[in-house]
Design an enzyme around this catalytic site. Structure first.
Site, PDB file in Angstrom:
ATOM      1  N   ASP A 175       9.102  -3.688  11.217  1.00  0.00           N
ATOM      2  CA  ASP A 175       9.332  -4.441   9.988  1.00  0.00           C
ATOM      3  C   ASP A 175      10.750  -5.001   9.938  1.00  0.00           C
ATOM      4  OD1 ASP A 175      10.962  -2.289   9.357  1.00  0.00           O
ATOM      5  OD2 ASP A 175       9.836  -1.660   7.591  1.00  0.00           O
ATOM      6  N   HIS A 176      11.158  -5.407   8.741  1.00  0.00           N
ATOM      7  CA  HIS A 176      12.436  -6.079   8.530  1.00  0.00           C
ATOM      8  C   HIS A 176      13.653  -5.185   8.727  1.00  0.00           C
ATOM      9  CE1 HIS A 176      11.222  -4.075   4.834  1.00  0.00           C
ATOM     10  NE2 HIS A 176      12.494  -4.037   4.483  1.00  0.00           N
ATOM     11  N   THR A 177      13.463  -3.874   8.808  1.00  0.00           N
ATOM     12  CA  THR A 177      14.602  -2.963   8.967  1.00  0.00           C
ATOM     13  C   THR A 177      14.992  -2.758  10.428  1.00  0.00           C
ATOM     14  OG1 THR A 177      13.270  -0.925   9.112  1.00  0.00           O
ATOM     15  CG2 THR A 177      13.859  -1.712   6.900  1.00  0.00           C
ATOM     16  N   ARG A 178      14.250  -3.323  11.341  1.00  0.00           N
ATOM     17  CA  ARG A 178      14.503  -3.101  12.761  1.00  0.00           C
ATOM     18  C   ARG A 178      14.818  -4.415  13.465  1.00  0.00           C
ATOM     19  NH1 ARG A 178      14.633   1.059  10.540  1.00  0.00           N
ATOM     20  NH2 ARG A 178      13.567   3.006  11.059  1.00  0.00           N
TER      21      ARG A 178
ATOM     22  N   HIS B 290       8.918   2.382   4.208  1.00  0.00           N
ATOM     23  CA  HIS B 290       9.834   1.381   3.664  1.00  0.00           C
ATOM     24  C   HIS B 290       9.106   0.508   2.649  1.00  0.00           C
ATOM     25  CE1 HIS B 290      11.830   1.632   7.899  1.00  0.00           C
ATOM     26  NE2 HIS B 290      12.159   2.651   7.141  1.00  0.00           N
TER      27      HIS B 290
ATOM     28  N   HIS C  24      17.955   7.963  18.104  1.00  0.00           N
ATOM     29  CA  HIS C  24      17.534   8.138  16.705  1.00  0.00           C
ATOM     30  C   HIS C  24      18.038   9.475  16.194  1.00  0.00           C
ATOM     31  CE1 HIS C  24      14.925   8.930  13.233  1.00  0.00           C
ATOM     32  NE2 HIS C  24      14.824   7.614  13.137  1.00  0.00           N
TER      33      HIS C  24
ATOM     34  N   LYS D 234       6.860   6.072  17.771  1.00  0.00           N
ATOM     35  CA  LYS D 234       7.262   5.846  16.387  1.00  0.00           C
ATOM     36  C   LYS D 234       6.570   4.642  15.755  1.00  0.00           C
ATOM     37  CE  LYS D 234      11.313   6.989  14.507  1.00  0.00           C
ATOM     38  NZ  LYS D 234      11.441   5.772  13.732  1.00  0.00           N
TER      39      LYS D 234
ATOM     40  N   HIS E  30       8.670  14.844   8.443  1.00  0.00           N
ATOM     41  CA  HIS E  30      10.106  14.784   8.140  1.00  0.00           C
ATOM     42  C   HIS E  30      10.536  15.929   7.218  1.00  0.00           C
ATOM     43  CE1 HIS E  30       9.620  11.026  10.045  1.00  0.00           C
ATOM     44  NE2 HIS E  30      10.290  10.239   9.251  1.00  0.00           N
TER      45      HIS E  30
ATOM     46  N   GLN F 296      19.742   3.394   5.304  1.00  0.00           N
ATOM     47  CA  GLN F 296      19.821   3.207   6.749  1.00  0.00           C
ATOM     48  C   GLN F 296      21.184   3.626   7.298  1.00  0.00           C
ATOM     49  OE1 GLN F 296      17.331   2.424   8.777  1.00  0.00           O
ATOM     50  NE2 GLN F 296      15.875   2.190   7.090  1.00  0.00           N
TER      51      GLN F 296
ATOM     52  N   LYS G  32      22.279   7.024   9.183  1.00  0.00           N
ATOM     53  CA  LYS G  32      22.114   7.231  10.618  1.00  0.00           C
ATOM     54  C   LYS G  32      23.449   7.139  11.351  1.00  0.00           C
ATOM     55  CE  LYS G  32      17.465   5.295  10.382  1.00  0.00           C
ATOM     56  NZ  LYS G  32      16.588   4.165  10.737  1.00  0.00           N
TER      57      LYS G  32
END
Length: 372
Positions: free
Chosen positions: A3-6, A39, A105, A115, A131, A226, A229
């Site tokens: 998606d848009h986070t990667r 997300h 990660h 993943k 998680h 995010q 991390k």
């Protein structure tokens, strides 16, 4: 697909996959399932920016929704005991193919590979069980560690149950261009990519009282969630009582309502961590893993968030600066003077990639942190 986070370069990689599939079977029906995990949904503008106008206009995209029971099917239990729910589109296809990217990660060992399935197209109940606080606290649930990592083992199982047959994973250069590609049988290709990434990114650990870090720019630094991390990369080099300086754009703000609420309502990092560790696996709430790790860092470190895209007052309201934790992290004051390293000069470690952080003090810069 991610998606848009990667920062997966889908404008390049996805057309390659589509062309190869249609070369083998011109009549093939293809559904592109966007692996959002837990997300928020990717917006139309983000879809066009990530995949390009042509692909969005001509291909069939489906956004995974981890809370939509109609999208999910139950497949029994994970090795850890959590319930396994996966997206029906992934299960009903004749051939499941995924694309992604590989980087260290902070609790799954490496991104990429399995993943794409868990958490990518898994139900919220499954992601939360995977998680859980017990797994996040496991010393093997760390960047670069796959052997014995309980989170990784659950993810492998889920990918096998989904019958993931082929992956195209890439590693990236600092400018987000493709560095290398790994394709083929999912587990073998992913392990090869992880081994190469480990060889290229492992450096001797040097401890320093002040560590400056970042998430490597957009989209990895688009919100505080995010950015945690990157803090973990700095945490590995910063002794208790030291200062972590996190540079992140945070254009999307905090990045999660449950995450933000837990931070705003916490009495202290210590208290938040104790509460989280008492939560059983089947009761894991949304975003707990992220604020668990953040609380772990804040218990022992001063953290300063530097951002030019998020209102500092909003950050201060969220983090409620001025509270004490076990080693003083979270107090409102200037970071400690760096201790003198051997040889008479202060050491400051700067980590550029695979990094993130959360802020006790917030600063707005007059100029952008990076080219977007």
């Amino acid at each position: 697909t991610s998606d848009h986070t990667r920062p997966v370069p889908s404008r390049l990689t996805l057309p390659c996959l589509l062309e190869r599939l249609r070369r083998g079977n011109p009549a093939i029906e293809i559904v592109i399932l966007v692996a959002t995990g837990c997300h928020r949904a990717t917006t139309p503008e983000e879809m066009r920016r990530k995949f390009g106008d042509a692909l969005v206009a001509t291909e069939r995209f489906v956004l995974h929704d981890c809370e939509d029971a109609a999208q999910l099917r139950h497949l029994g239990a994970l090795p850890s005991g959590g319930a396994l729910w996966l997206n029906r589109h992934a299960l009903d296809t004749d051939l499941l193919v995924s694309e992604g990217f590989i980087e260290p990660h902070f609790f799954a060992g490496f991104s990429g590979g399995r993943k794409s399935v868990l958490p990518g197209v898994a139900g919220a109940v499954t992601v939360r069980a995977n998680h859980c606080s017990r797994f996040i606290a496991d010393p093997r649930a760390r960047a670069g560690v796959l052997d014995g990592n309980p989170i990784h083992l659950d993810m492998l199982f889920a990918a096998r149950q989904a019958r993931l047959r082929f992956i195209l994973n890439v590693t990236l250069n600092p400018d987000k261009s493709i560095h290398a590609a790994y394709a083929g049988e999912p587990e073998a290709a992913h392990l090869e990519g992880c081994a190469q990434m480990r060889a290229e990114t492992t450096v001797p650990r040097v401890e320093a009282p002040i560590v400056v870090t970042s998430n490597g720019g957009y989209p990895l630094d688009q919100n505080l969630y995010q950015a945690v991390k990157g803090m973990t990369a700095a945490e590995s080099c910063c002794p208790p009582g030291g200062t972590i300086v996190m540079v992140a754009g945070c254009a999307d703000g905090h990045g999660g309502e449950a995450f933000a609420r837990a931070l705003a309502e916490a009495e202290s990092p210590d208290a938040l961590l104790r509460r989280v560790l008492a939560v059983p696996q089947d009761a894991t709430p949304p975003d707990q893993w992220e604020y668990q790790i953040l609380a772990r860092i804040l218990v022992d470190h001063h953290v300063i968030l530097v951002t030019d895209l998020w209102d500092p007052e909003a950050i201060r309201r969220l983090t409620r600066t001025g509270r004490k934790s076990r080693r003083g992290a979270g107090q409102r004051h200037a970071p400690p003077r760096p201790r003198r390293a051997r040889g008479g000069d202060s050491r400051r470690r700067v980590r550029h990639h695979h990094a993130v952080v959360f802020g006790i003090a917030a600063s707005r810069l007059d100029s952008p942190l990076r080219n977007r």
